[in-house]
Design an enzyme around this catalytic site. Structure first.
Site, PDB file in Angstrom:
ATOM      1  N   ARG A  33       0.752  -1.275   0.001  1.00  0.00           N
ATOM      2  CA  ARG A  33       0.069   0.109  -0.034  1.00  0.00           C
ATOM      3  C   ARG A  33       0.951   1.267  -0.106  1.00  0.00           C
ATOM      4  O   ARG A  33       0.552   2.456  -0.528  1.00  0.00           O
ATOM      5  CB  ARG A  33      -1.147  -0.182   1.278  1.00  0.00           C
ATOM      6  CG  ARG A  33      -1.886  -1.044   1.127  1.00  0.00           C
ATOM      7  CD  ARG A  33      -3.189  -0.731   0.198  1.00  0.00           C
ATOM      8  NE  ARG A  33      -3.214  -1.281  -1.245  1.00  0.00           N
ATOM      9  CZ  ARG A  33      -3.161  -2.592  -1.471  1.00  0.00           C
ATOM     10  NH1 ARG A  33      -2.894  -3.549  -0.808  1.00  0.00           N
ATOM     11  NH2 ARG A  33      -3.370  -2.955  -2.834  1.00  0.00           N
ATOM     12  N   GLU A  57       2.160   1.751  -3.496  1.00  0.00           N
ATOM     13  CA  GLU A  57       0.929   2.121  -4.384  1.00  0.00           C
ATOM     14  C   GLU A  57       0.711   3.796  -4.101  1.00  0.00           C
ATOM     15  O   GLU A  57       0.411   4.186  -4.903  1.00  0.00           O
ATOM     16  CB  GLU A  57      -0.132   1.064  -3.884  1.00  0.00           C
ATOM     17  CG  GLU A  57      -1.636   1.755  -4.565  1.00  0.00           C
ATOM     18  CD  GLU A  57      -2.842   0.794  -4.298  1.00  0.00           C
ATOM     19  OE1 GLU A  57      -3.272   0.393  -5.088  1.00  0.00           O
ATOM     20  OE2 GLU A  57      -2.916   0.632  -3.129  1.00  0.00           O
ATOM     21  N   SER A  70      15.094  14.310   3.786  1.00  0.00           N
ATOM     22  CA  SER A  70      16.147  13.344   4.451  1.00  0.00           C
ATOM     23  C   SER A  70      15.497  12.089   5.111  1.00  0.00           C
ATOM     24  O   SER A  70      14.311  12.228   5.853  1.00  0.00           O
ATOM     25  CB  SER A  70      16.891  14.192   5.621  1.00  0.00           C
ATOM     26  OG  SER A  70      17.802  13.183   6.333  1.00  0.00           O
TER      27      SER A  70
END
Length: 146
Positions: free
Chosen positions: A87, A90, A113
């Site tokens: 996920r 995605e 960072s």
């Protein structure tokens, strides 16, 4: 995907019934950071390793491995197959470029960072179903011109 020490740590954590939140209270470090030590993505100090191993009832000889800088970012395969981790992949596929544009509009040309960085996970109760709140806070690093 997991190392032998990761498996030992997770097995001991489960056997003791200890949560990462409880380990956070013991070590004085964030629960996500502690989990990253379990998965060998962060390095513990000798004191942190000793406290962690003692809490889990594991041999203190394992402290050497927990205090050695690990090889980071070694998830395989490149596209994760675990549904929860996927996920996040995605999310970056869908929102990565928009997020990059918004960050660069606000900060300029650079990156966030992952070294000077914190990651927090919170549970937000909602009558329509509990929600996961993930907060990433990283120092902005502008690209140098020369």
């Amino acid at each position: 995907m997991t190392s032998a020490i990761t498996e030992q740590l997770l097995k001991a954590k489960k056997a003791k019934g200890i949560t990462f939140t409880e380990l956070e209270q013991l070590l004085g470090r964030d629960e996500v950071w502690i989990a990253s030590v379990f998965y060998r993505q962060s390095t513990a100090s000798p004191e942190e390793a000793e406290k962690l191993l003692t809490a889990l009832g594991l041999d203190l000889a394992l402290a050497d491995e927990l205090t050695t800088p690990p090889v980071k970012g070694c998830l395989e395969p490149v596209i994760p197959t675990d549904p929860l981790i996927y996920r996040f992949y995605e999310i970056m596929q869908v929102y990565g470029l928009p997020l990059k544009d918004v960050i660069q509009e606000k900060f300029g040309d650079g990156i966030m960072s992952a070294i000077d960085f914190t990651l927090d996970v919170d549970k937000v109760e909602d009558p329509k179903g509990d929600r996961v709140k993930v907060t990433m806070c990283g120092k902005f690093l502008a690209y140098k011109k020369w």
